[in-house]
Write a protein that holds these residues in place. Sequence first.
Motif, PDB file in Angstrom:
ATOM      1  N   LEU A  16       0.809  -1.215   0.000  1.00 19.57           N
ATOM      2  CA  LEU A  16       0.000   0.000   0.000  1.00 19.57           C
ATOM      3  C   LEU A  16       0.843   1.267   0.000  1.00 19.57           C
ATOM      4  O   LEU A  16       0.330   2.354  -0.186  1.00 19.57           O
ATOM      5  N   VAL A  17       2.144   1.119   0.214  1.00 18.85           N
ATOM      6  CA  VAL A  17       3.041   2.273   0.244  1.00 18.85           C
ATOM      7  C   VAL A  17       4.165   2.009  -0.741  1.00 18.85           C
ATOM      8  O   VAL A  17       4.946   1.085  -0.570  1.00 18.85           O
ATOM      9  N   ASP A  18       4.219   2.818  -1.781  1.00 19.84           N
ATOM     10  CA  ASP A  18       5.264   2.616  -2.776  1.00 19.84           C
ATOM     11  C   ASP A  18       6.278   3.748  -2.796  1.00 19.84           C
ATOM     12  O   ASP A  18       7.102   3.836  -3.693  1.00 19.84           O
ATOM     13  N   GLY A  19       6.209   4.628  -1.798  1.00 25.04           N
ATOM     14  CA  GLY A  19       7.173   5.714  -1.719  1.00 25.04           C
ATOM     15  C   GLY A  19       6.750   6.968  -2.460  1.00 25.04           C
ATOM     16  O   GLY A  19       7.400   7.990  -2.352  1.00 25.04           O
ATOM     17  N   ARG A  20       5.657   6.884  -3.229  1.00 22.35           N
ATOM     18  CA  ARG A  20       5.194   8.056  -3.969  1.00 22.35           C
ATOM     19  C   ARG A  20       4.277   8.929  -3.126  1.00 22.35           C
ATOM     20  O   ARG A  20       4.062  10.080  -3.440  1.00 22.35           O
ATOM     21  N   GLN A  21       3.714   8.376  -2.070  1.00 17.27           N
ATOM     22  CA  GLN A  21       2.775   9.129  -1.247  1.00 17.27           C
ATOM     23  C   GLN A  21       3.537   9.975  -0.221  1.00 17.27           C
ATOM     24  O   GLN A  21       4.366   9.456   0.510  1.00 17.27           O
ATOM     25  N   SER A  22       3.195  11.249  -0.189  1.00 20.57           N
ATOM     26  CA  SER A  22       3.809  12.131   0.801  1.00 20.57           C
ATOM     27  C   SER A  22       3.155  11.891   2.159  1.00 20.57           C
ATOM     28  O   SER A  22       2.101  11.258   2.256  1.00 20.57           O
ATOM     29  N   ASP A  23       3.782  12.416   3.203  1.00 22.80           N
ATOM     30  CA  ASP A  23       3.186  12.312   4.535  1.00 22.80           C
ATOM     31  C   ASP A  23       1.816  12.980   4.560  1.00 22.80           C
ATOM     32  O   ASP A  23       0.893  12.486   5.201  1.00 22.80           O
TER      33      ASP A  23
ATOM     34  N   VAL B 259     -10.382  -0.046  -0.602  1.00 28.14           N
ATOM     35  CA  VAL B 259      -9.107  -0.613  -1.034  1.00 28.14           C
ATOM     36  C   VAL B 259      -8.265   0.565  -1.537  1.00 28.14           C
ATOM     37  O   VAL B 259      -8.620   1.197  -2.529  1.00 28.14           O
ATOM     38  N   PRO B 260      -7.171   0.880  -0.842  1.00 25.87           N
ATOM     39  CA  PRO B 260      -6.296   1.948  -1.335  1.00 25.87           C
ATOM     40  C   PRO B 260      -5.383   1.436  -2.441  1.00 25.87           C
ATOM     41  O   PRO B 260      -5.099   0.243  -2.542  1.00 25.87           O
ATOM     42  N   GLU B 261      -4.930   2.367  -3.274  1.00 25.71           N
ATOM     43  CA  GLU B 261      -3.958   2.071  -4.325  1.00 25.71           C
ATOM     44  C   GLU B 261      -4.407   0.894  -5.191  1.00 25.71           C
ATOM     45  O   GLU B 261      -3.683  -0.082  -5.366  1.00 25.71           O
ATOM     46  N   LEU B 262      -5.602   1.005  -5.756  1.00 28.45           N
ATOM     47  CA  LEU B 262      -6.161  -0.067  -6.582  1.00 28.45           C
ATOM     48  C   LEU B 262      -5.856   0.188  -8.052  1.00 28.45           C
ATOM     49  O   LEU B 262      -6.191   1.245  -8.592  1.00 28.45           O
ATOM     50  N   SER B 263      -5.213  -0.779  -8.685  1.00 26.07           N
ATOM     51  CA  SER B 263      -4.932  -0.680 -10.121  1.00 26.07           C
ATOM     52  C   SER B 263      -6.239  -0.864 -10.894  1.00 26.07           C
ATOM     53  O   SER B 263      -7.044  -1.732 -10.580  1.00 26.07           O
ATOM     54  N   LEU B 264      -6.417  -0.024 -11.910  1.00 21.85           N
ATOM     55  CA  LEU B 264      -7.624  -0.058 -12.734  1.00 21.85           C
ATOM     56  C   LEU B 264      -7.315  -0.692 -14.081  1.00 21.85           C
ATOM     57  O   LEU B 264      -6.161  -0.805 -14.480  1.00 21.85           O
ATOM     58  N   ALA B 265      -8.354  -1.076 -14.797  1.00 21.03           N
ATOM     59  CA  ALA B 265      -8.186  -1.698 -16.113  1.00 21.03           C
ATOM     60  C   ALA B 265      -7.467  -0.766 -17.087  1.00 21.03           C
ATOM     61  O   ALA B 265      -6.793  -1.225 -18.007  1.00 21.03           O
ATOM     62  N   SER B 266      -7.574   0.534 -16.879  1.00 20.45           N
ATOM     63  CA  SER B 266      -6.934   1.517 -17.750  1.00 20.45           C
ATOM     64  C   SER B 266      -5.424   1.588 -17.547  1.00 20.45           C
ATOM     65  O   SER B 266      -4.723   2.258 -18.301  1.00 20.45           O
ATOM     66  N   GLY B 267      -4.936   0.920 -16.500  1.00 19.76           N
ATOM     67  CA  GLY B 267      -3.516   1.004 -16.175  1.00 19.76           C
ATOM     68  C   GLY B 267      -3.225   2.053 -15.122  1.00 19.76           C
ATOM     69  O   GLY B 267      -2.130   2.100 -14.570  1.00 19.76           O
TER      70      GLY B 267
ATOM     71  N   PHE C 253     -11.839  -5.164  -7.218  1.00 19.96           N
ATOM     72  CA  PHE C 253     -11.885  -4.757  -5.816  1.00 19.96           C
ATOM     73  C   PHE C 253     -11.782  -5.988  -4.902  1.00 19.96           C
ATOM     74  O   PHE C 253     -10.955  -6.031  -3.985  1.00 19.96           O
ATOM     75  N   ALA C 254     -12.602  -6.998  -5.167  1.00 21.26           N
ATOM     76  CA  ALA C 254     -12.642  -8.199  -4.322  1.00 21.26           C
ATOM     77  C   ALA C 254     -11.322  -8.958  -4.372  1.00 21.26           C
ATOM     78  O   ALA C 254     -10.810  -9.406  -3.333  1.00 21.26           O
ATOM     79  N   ARG C 255     -10.754  -9.104  -5.548  1.00 16.89           N
ATOM     80  CA  ARG C 255      -9.499  -9.852  -5.681  1.00 16.89           C
ATOM     81  C   ARG C 255      -8.361  -9.116  -4.959  1.00 16.89           C
ATOM     82  O   ARG C 255      -7.553  -9.743  -4.278  1.00 16.89           O
ATOM     83  N   ALA C 256      -8.305  -7.800  -5.114  1.00 16.81           N
ATOM     84  CA  ALA C 256      -7.256  -7.028  -4.433  1.00 16.81           C
ATOM     85  C   ALA C 256      -7.405  -7.139  -2.922  1.00 16.81           C
ATOM     86  O   ALA C 256      -6.419  -7.342  -2.199  1.00 16.81           O
ATOM     87  N   ALA C 257      -8.632  -7.009  -2.431  1.00 16.99           N
ATOM     88  CA  ALA C 257      -8.870  -7.099  -0.984  1.00 16.99           C
ATOM     89  C   ALA C 257      -8.493  -8.484  -0.459  1.00 16.99           C
ATOM     90  O   ALA C 257      -7.828  -8.607   0.578  1.00 16.99           O
ATOM     91  N   ALA C 258      -8.884  -9.527  -1.170  1.00 14.46           N
ATOM     92  CA  ALA C 258      -8.575 -10.888  -0.737  1.00 14.46           C
ATOM     93  C   ALA C 258      -7.070 -11.150  -0.786  1.00 14.46           C
ATOM     94  O   ALA C 258      -6.502 -11.746   0.143  1.00 14.46           O
TER      95      ALA C 258
ATOM     96  N   ARG D 273      -4.647  -8.981  -0.503  1.00 13.46           N
ATOM     97  CA  ARG D 273      -3.986  -8.220   0.562  1.00 13.46           C
ATOM     98  C   ARG D 273      -4.238  -8.849   1.930  1.00 13.46           C
ATOM     99  O   ARG D 273      -3.341  -8.855   2.786  1.00 13.46           O
ATOM    100  N   LEU D 274      -5.423  -9.388   2.138  1.00  8.19           N
ATOM    101  CA  LEU D 274      -5.716 -10.073   3.394  1.00  8.19           C
ATOM    102  C   LEU D 274      -4.810 -11.296   3.538  1.00  8.19           C
ATOM    103  O   LEU D 274      -4.248 -11.549   4.600  1.00  8.19           O
ATOM    104  N   LEU D 275      -4.653 -12.051   2.470  1.00  8.94           N
ATOM    105  CA  LEU D 275      -3.776 -13.218   2.508  1.00  8.94           C
ATOM    106  C   LEU D 275      -2.338 -12.803   2.833  1.00  8.94           C
ATOM    107  O   LEU D 275      -1.678 -13.421   3.679  1.00  8.94           O
ATOM    108  N   LEU D 276      -1.837 -11.761   2.169  1.00  9.70           N
ATOM    109  CA  LEU D 276      -0.480 -11.286   2.447  1.00  9.70           C
ATOM    110  C   LEU D 276      -0.322 -10.870   3.905  1.00  9.70           C
ATOM    111  O   LEU D 276       0.701 -11.160   4.536  1.00  9.70           O
TER     112      LEU D 276
END
Length: 156
Positions: free
Chosen positions: A12-19, A40-48, A140-145, A147-150
């Motif tokens: 969820l943190v890739d270094g691009r987000q400021s404080d 779900v934060p930082e969700l990749s969309l089909a558009s890229g 949304f569901a796949r990303a949430a699942a 991340r929960l597993l991780l």
Amino acid sequence: MPIISPHSDNPLVDGRQSDRAMMVRRGVQRLFSDLRLSMVPELSLASGRRADLVALNPAGEIWIVEIKSSIEDFRCDSKWPDYRSHCDRLFFATHAGVPTEIFPQECGLIIADTWSGHMVREAPEHRLAATTRKAMLLRFARAAADRLLLAELAAG
């Protein structure tokens, strides 16, 4: 395997987000939690593109929040109109140090700090097509699942 890695293990943190951006995100997340939205934060969309925060309300609406931490952050961003095709409602979120008049009226607006957020302006509804809604819900569901597993694997 090195003991110290220059790469973050937090997806969820890739270094691009400021404080400031992280502060705004936490406040929006607390507001949305109070409103019973799942997020779900930082969700990749089909558009890229990658949305700062995607939320699902109890009625099944998909909301996207684009976080802007400064005037410059808003002015140098031209990608935000692309998010509209992936959500029912599009919001901007910022903090009290950014003038609200810079944000377009056709989007919702949230002012947030570390502890919560305030919805200054509701976002108008732009209903998604059924196929787009299904694709977004699956993403949304796949990303949430995933991340929960991780998180469970990292906890041991």
